[in-house]
Write an enzyme that holds these catalytic residues in place. Sequence first.
Site, short mmCIF file in Angstrom:
data_model
loop_
_atom_site.label_atom_id
_atom_site.label_comp_id
_atom_site.label_asym_id
_atom_site.label_seq_id
_atom_site.Cartn_x
_atom_site.Cartn_y
_atom_site.Cartn_z
N ASP A 54 0.82 -1.21 0.00
CA ASP A 54 0.00 0.00 0.00
C ASP A 54 0.86 1.27 0.00
O ASP A 54 1.94 1.28 0.58
CB ASP A 54 -0.88 -0.04 1.27
CG ASP A 54 -2.08 0.87 1.16
OD1 ASP A 54 -2.31 1.44 0.09
OD2 ASP A 54 -2.79 1.01 2.17
N TRP B 206 3.16 7.95 -2.30
CA TRP B 206 4.60 8.09 -2.57
C TRP B 206 4.83 9.05 -3.73
O TRP B 206 5.68 9.94 -3.68
CB TRP B 206 5.17 6.71 -2.89
CG TRP B 206 6.65 6.67 -3.11
CD1 TRP B 206 7.63 6.46 -2.17
CD2 TRP B 206 7.33 6.83 -4.37
NE1 TRP B 206 8.87 6.49 -2.77
CE2 TRP B 206 8.72 6.71 -4.11
CE3 TRP B 206 6.92 7.07 -5.68
CZ2 TRP B 206 9.68 6.80 -5.12
CZ3 TRP B 206 7.87 7.17 -6.69
CH2 TRP B 206 9.24 7.04 -6.40
N HIS C 159 3.04 3.62 -8.91
CA HIS C 159 2.76 2.21 -9.22
C HIS C 159 3.96 1.56 -9.92
O HIS C 159 4.28 0.41 -9.67
CB HIS C 159 1.50 2.10 -10.08
CG HIS C 159 0.25 2.47 -9.34
ND1 HIS C 159 -0.02 1.99 -8.07
CD2 HIS C 159 -0.79 3.28 -9.65
CE1 HIS C 159 -1.18 2.49 -7.65
NE2 HIS C 159 -1.66 3.28 -8.59
N SER D 76 -7.62 -5.36 -6.22
CA SER D 76 -8.77 -5.88 -5.47
C SER D 76 -10.05 -5.67 -6.27
O SER D 76 -10.09 -4.89 -7.22
CB SER D 76 -8.89 -5.17 -4.12
OG SER D 76 -9.43 -3.87 -4.31
N LEU E 242 10.09 -20.54 -5.58
CA LEU E 242 9.04 -19.71 -4.99
C LEU E 242 7.75 -19.75 -5.82
O LEU E 242 7.79 -19.65 -7.04
CB LEU E 242 9.55 -18.26 -4.93
CG LEU E 242 8.55 -17.19 -4.48
CD1 LEU E 242 8.26 -17.31 -3.00
CD2 LEU E 242 9.06 -15.80 -4.81
C1 FPP Z 1 -1.49 0.41 -3.46
O1 FPP Z 1 -1.12 1.73 -3.60
C2 FPP Z 1 -1.16 -0.45 -4.58
C3 FPP Z 1 -2.04 -0.97 -5.50
C4 FPP Z 1 -3.44 -0.62 -5.59
C5 FPP Z 1 -1.61 -1.93 -6.51
C6 FPP Z 1 -0.38 -2.75 -6.26
C7 FPP Z 1 0.44 -2.71 -7.46
C8 FPP Z 1 1.78 -2.92 -7.54
C9 FPP Z 1 2.59 -3.27 -6.36
C10 FPP Z 1 2.49 -2.76 -8.81
C11 FPP Z 1 1.98 -3.44 -10.03
C12 FPP Z 1 1.63 -4.85 -9.92
C13 FPP Z 1 2.00 -5.86 -10.73
C14 FPP Z 1 1.30 -7.16 -10.49
C15 FPP Z 1 3.06 -5.80 -11.77
P1 FPP Z 1 -2.28 2.82 -3.57
O2 FPP Z 1 -2.54 3.22 -4.96
O3 FPP Z 1 -3.46 2.31 -2.83
O4 FPP Z 1 -1.59 3.97 -2.79
P2 FPP Z 1 -2.30 5.09 -1.90
O5 FPP Z 1 -2.97 4.38 -0.76
O6 FPP Z 1 -1.17 5.94 -1.47
O7 FPP Z 1 -3.26 5.80 -2.80
#
Ligand code: FPP
Length: 247
Positions: free
Chosen positions: A27, A32, A44, A72, A138
Site C-alpha cells: 500500500d 509516494w 505504481h 482488489s 518460490l
Molecule cells: C497500493 O497503492 C497499490 C495498488 C493498488 C496496486 C499494487 C500494485 C503494484 C505493487 C504494482 C503493479 C503490480 C504488478 C502485479 C506488476 P495505492 O494506490 O493504494 O496507494 P495510496 O494508498 O497511497 O493511494
Amino acid sequence: MTLLDKFKKMPSIDVNRLPVHIAIIPDGNGRWATRRGMPRSAGHREGANTMKRIVRLANEIGIKYITFYAFSTENWKRPESEVNYLMSLLKEFLQNADRELAGSNIKLQVIGDLSRLSDELQEEIHRVTENTSGNTGLNLIFALNYGGRDELIQAIRKIVKDAREGRINPEDIDEKTVSERLYTGGVPDPELLIRTSGELRLSNFLLWQTAYTEFWYTKKLWPDFSKKDFLEAIRVYQQRNRRFGGI
Ligand code: FPP
C-alpha cells in the site's frame, strides 16, 4: 560471498524457521508519488520495481509462497486511467516474465475472478502460468480482481452445488471442504501478513486464510519498502509466540 555474508548488515533471521507463506498488501504507491509531485502512475511503477526486488529476495532465501494483493475487487472504483495503468504494468510484467523469471525457478499463480480482465491479459496470464508450472522454487501468487468475500461466495456456490448433486453430505462439511474450494486451494495459509503505509486493515484480503496469521506493518510506503524491511518482518515474526488459541 556466501548468502550469510550478503545479509550481514541485515536483520538476522533463522533460515530454518522461515514462514512458508508470506502475504503482502503493498500500500502507498499513490501517496509516494503525490508527495514527490509526480503522477500516481509513477508510484505504481516504482511499486512494481519494489515487488520484483522482494520477490527475488524471497526466492533467494527459500520462501515457498508469496501472495501480493495486486488488484482488489474494489480497485475498479479508481479512475479509468489508473486502472488501465495498473493493467498495463501487469501486462508488461507478464510479457517480460520469461526474462524476469528465467533461471529463477519461480512459479507464477493467480487468484481472483479473472473473467473481468481483458482477453489479452487473461491469455498472457495463462501463458506464463503454463510456462512456469513445472518450476519448484518460490510460488509467486498475484491476487487479481480478488476479494475475500467474493472468494467465499464462489466457494459456497460450489459447496451447495456439490451437496445438491449428491457429491458431499452437508453434515460432512468441514474446514477442508471450504479451504480446497477457495482460489487458494492447495496453498498453505500465510503465517505472516505484511502491510505497508501504516494502514491496519485487512481490506478484504484472504479473509478465511488469515485466521491465525501474524500481522506486521510499517509506516513506510510500498515503493520505499526495502529488503531490510522484509527481513525485519520475518525476524519479528520469528520472535512471536504463536499459540493458535492454545496456551
Ligand atoms: C497500493 O497503492 C497499490 C495498488 C493498488 C496496486 C499494487 C500494485 C503494484 C505493487 C504494482 C503493479 C503490480 C504488478 C502485479 C506488476 P495505492 O494506490 O493504494 O496507494 P495510496 O494508498 O497511497 O493511494
